[in-house]
Design a protein around this motif. Structure first.
Motif, PDB file in Angstrom:
ATOM      1  N   GLU A 103      -8.553   4.938  -3.880  1.00 22.26           N
ATOM      2  CA  GLU A 103      -8.743   3.909  -2.859  1.00 22.26           C
ATOM      3  C   GLU A 103     -10.096   3.244  -3.022  1.00 22.26           C
ATOM      4  N   PRO A 104     -10.206   1.955  -2.813  1.00 23.96           N
ATOM      5  CA  PRO A 104      -9.115   1.014  -2.594  1.00 23.96           C
ATOM      6  C   PRO A 104      -8.351   0.795  -3.903  1.00 23.96           C
ATOM      7  N   TYR A 105      -7.052   0.649  -3.786  1.00 28.55           N
ATOM      8  CA  TYR A 105      -6.197   0.525  -4.965  1.00 28.55           C
ATOM      9  C   TYR A 105      -6.452  -0.812  -5.661  1.00 28.55           C
TER      10      TYR A 105
ATOM     11  N   ASP B  22       0.462  -5.000 -12.198  1.00 32.21           N
ATOM     12  CA  ASP B  22       1.765  -5.230 -11.583  1.00 32.21           C
ATOM     13  C   ASP B  22       2.335  -3.889 -11.142  1.00 32.21           C
ATOM     14  N   TRP B  23       2.176  -3.597  -9.865  1.00 32.53           N
ATOM     15  CA  TRP B  23       2.613  -2.302  -9.334  1.00 32.53           C
ATOM     16  C   TRP B  23       4.128  -2.161  -9.327  1.00 32.53           C
ATOM     17  N   LEU B  24       4.851  -3.258  -9.511  1.00 32.56           N
ATOM     18  CA  LEU B  24       6.309  -3.208  -9.537  1.00 32.56           C
ATOM     19  C   LEU B  24       6.867  -3.366 -10.945  1.00 32.56           C
ATOM     20  N   ALA B  25       6.004  -3.452 -11.946  1.00 30.77           N
ATOM     21  CA  ALA B  25       6.426  -3.756 -13.316  1.00 30.77           C
ATOM     22  C   ALA B  25       7.524  -2.828 -13.827  1.00 30.77           C
TER      23      ALA B  25
ATOM     24  N   PRO C 123     -11.254  12.692 -22.377  1.00 27.86           N
ATOM     25  CA  PRO C 123     -10.062  13.529 -22.175  1.00 27.86           C
ATOM     26  C   PRO C 123     -10.347  15.015 -21.934  1.00 27.86           C
ATOM     27  N   GLU C 124     -11.339  15.558 -22.594  1.00 28.31           N
ATOM     28  CA  GLU C 124     -11.645  16.984 -22.455  1.00 28.31           C
ATOM     29  C   GLU C 124     -12.098  17.372 -21.049  1.00 28.31           C
ATOM     30  N   LEU C 125     -12.636  16.400 -20.302  1.00 26.96           N
ATOM     31  CA  LEU C 125     -13.111  16.686 -18.948  1.00 26.96           C
ATOM     32  C   LEU C 125     -11.970  16.688 -17.934  1.00 26.96           C
ATOM     33  N   GLY C 126     -10.799  16.267 -18.362  1.00 25.70           N
ATOM     34  CA  GLY C 126      -9.618  16.332 -17.515  1.00 25.70           C
ATOM     35  C   GLY C 126      -9.566  15.271 -16.432  1.00 25.70           C
ATOM     36  N   TYR C 127      -8.732  15.551 -15.454  1.00 25.10           N
ATOM     37  CA  TYR C 127      -8.503  14.644 -14.324  1.00 25.10           C
ATOM     38  C   TYR C 127      -9.419  15.058 -13.185  1.00 25.10           C
ATOM     39  N   THR C 128     -10.682  14.705 -13.335  1.00 25.83           N
ATOM     40  CA  THR C 128     -11.710  15.091 -12.376  1.00 25.83           C
ATOM     41  C   THR C 128     -12.440  13.851 -11.874  1.00 25.83           C
ATOM     42  N   PRO C 129     -12.997  13.908 -10.662  1.00 31.34           N
ATOM     43  CA  PRO C 129     -13.714  12.747 -10.127  1.00 31.34           C
ATOM     44  C   PRO C 129     -14.789  12.244 -11.089  1.00 31.34           C
ATOM     45  N   GLY C 130     -14.849  10.927 -11.244  1.00 33.18           N
ATOM     46  CA  GLY C 130     -15.820  10.308 -12.143  1.00 33.18           C
ATOM     47  C   GLY C 130     -15.311  10.168 -13.564  1.00 33.18           C
ATOM     48  N   ASN C 131     -14.268  10.892 -13.921  1.00 31.72           N
ATOM     49  CA  ASN C 131     -13.733  10.827 -15.275  1.00 31.72           C
ATOM     50  C   ASN C 131     -12.390  10.103 -15.328  1.00 31.72           C
ATOM     51  N   VAL C 132     -11.858   9.737 -14.173  1.00 35.30           N
ATOM     52  CA  VAL C 132     -10.526   9.134 -14.111  1.00 35.30           C
ATOM     53  C   VAL C 132     -10.618   7.732 -13.514  1.00 35.30           C
ATOM     54  N   HIS C 133      -9.888   6.802 -14.133  1.00 40.92           N
ATOM     55  CA  HIS C 133      -9.883   5.419 -13.679  1.00 40.92           C
ATOM     56  C   HIS C 133      -8.463   4.888 -13.701  1.00 40.92           C
TER      57      HIS C 133
ATOM     58  N   GLU D 206       0.832  -1.208   0.000  1.00 47.86           N
ATOM     59  CA  GLU D 206       0.000   0.000   0.000  1.00 47.86           C
ATOM     60  C   GLU D 206       0.864   1.256   0.000  1.00 47.86           C
ATOM     61  N   PHE D 207       1.942   1.249   0.760  1.00 48.44           N
ATOM     62  CA  PHE D 207       2.862   2.389   0.784  1.00 48.44           C
ATOM     63  C   PHE D 207       3.453   2.611  -0.609  1.00 48.44           C
ATOM     64  N   HIS D 208       3.894   1.521  -1.236  1.00 47.47           N
ATOM     65  CA  HIS D 208       4.478   1.625  -2.577  1.00 47.47           C
ATOM     66  C   HIS D 208       3.450   2.159  -3.585  1.00 47.47           C
ATOM     67  N   ILE D 209       2.232   1.657  -3.512  1.00 46.51           N
ATOM     68  CA  ILE D 209       1.189   2.092  -4.447  1.00 46.51           C
ATOM     69  C   ILE D 209       0.873   3.578  -4.241  1.00 46.51           C
ATOM     70  N   ARG D 210       0.695   3.992  -2.977  1.00 47.88           N
ATOM     71  CA  ARG D 210       0.429   5.419  -2.705  1.00 47.88           C
ATOM     72  C   ARG D 210       1.556   6.302  -3.233  1.00 47.88           C
ATOM     73  N   LYS D 211       2.784   5.875  -3.001  1.00 46.50           N
ATOM     74  CA  LYS D 211       3.942   6.649  -3.460  1.00 46.50           C
ATOM     75  C   LYS D 211       3.966   6.729  -4.991  1.00 46.50           C
ATOM     76  N   ARG D 212       3.691   5.610  -5.630  1.00 46.59           N
ATOM     77  CA  ARG D 212       3.712   5.575  -7.094  1.00 46.59           C
ATOM     78  C   ARG D 212       2.603   6.446  -7.692  1.00 46.59           C
ATOM     79  N   ILE D 213       1.391   6.325  -7.140  1.00 46.55           N
ATOM     80  CA  ILE D 213       0.286   7.147  -7.641  1.00 46.55           C
ATOM     81  C   ILE D 213       0.587   8.623  -7.395  1.00 46.55           C
TER      82      ILE D 213
END
Length: 160
Positions: free
Chosen positions: A50-52, A64-67, A88-98, A17-24
């Motif tokens: 979350e959850p990752y 693969d979080w270590l790939a 893409p036009e809606l950007g990095y906003t909640p509901g538009n990002v996965h 979880e620490f590695h994933i949080r750091k990577r994200i």
């Protein structure tokens, strides 16, 4: 590097979880800088994911979080995590990002929805027309027709 006795007290779940949080967090810092410079909306943080996910919600393959760290190619693998904008036009906003696999993101970005539907319909038709042939014939003939590798049938096959 270390013996089991030296690291037995480390919780592997917490470490992952620490590695994933750091990577994200690192990926989001890069994305935010690029987005703000290009005038693309940005309003998400690490907690949004979350959850990752451990599996790609699109293809069902393991993320693969270590790939990238394991790769000597220096770039992401098909199993690397990828932050994707649905529209893409809606950007990095909640509901538009996965968070999906790099393979799913590449497949998605190489064509529009109609193109992807056409490929799926065509593949289904090819497989229906060849239903009496052994499975290996299905696989080999469709591969020749598409000029693709076996990774379309088993994404991990090409990487093991």
């Amino acid at each position: 590097m270390w013996t089991d006795a030296e690291i037995c007290h480390i919780d592997k779940t917490e470490l992952l979880e620490f590695h994933i949080r750091k990577r994200i967090s690192k990926n989001l810092a890069t994305i935010k800088s690029r987005a703000l410079g290009a005038g693309i909306p940005y309003s998400i943080g690490v907690a949004y994911f979350e959850p990752y996910p451990l599996f790609c919600p699109v293809l069902g393959i393991e993320i693969d979080w270590l790939a990238d760290a394991k790769s000597n190619k220096g770039g992401p693998s098909d199993f690397s995590p990828s932050i994707d904008r649905l529209i893409p036009e809606l950007g990095y906003t909640p509901g538009n990002v996965h968070l999906i696999s790099m393979r799913a993101n590449r497949l998605k970005s190489d064509g529009n929805l109609e193109d992807i539907r056409k490929v799926a319909v065509w593949l289904e038709e090819c497989m229906r027309n060849k239903k009496d042939a052994p499975q290996s014939v299905h696989k080999n003939s469709v591969q020749r027709e598409l000029n693709l590798t076996s990774s379309i049938y088993n994404p991990r096959l090409a990487y093991n």
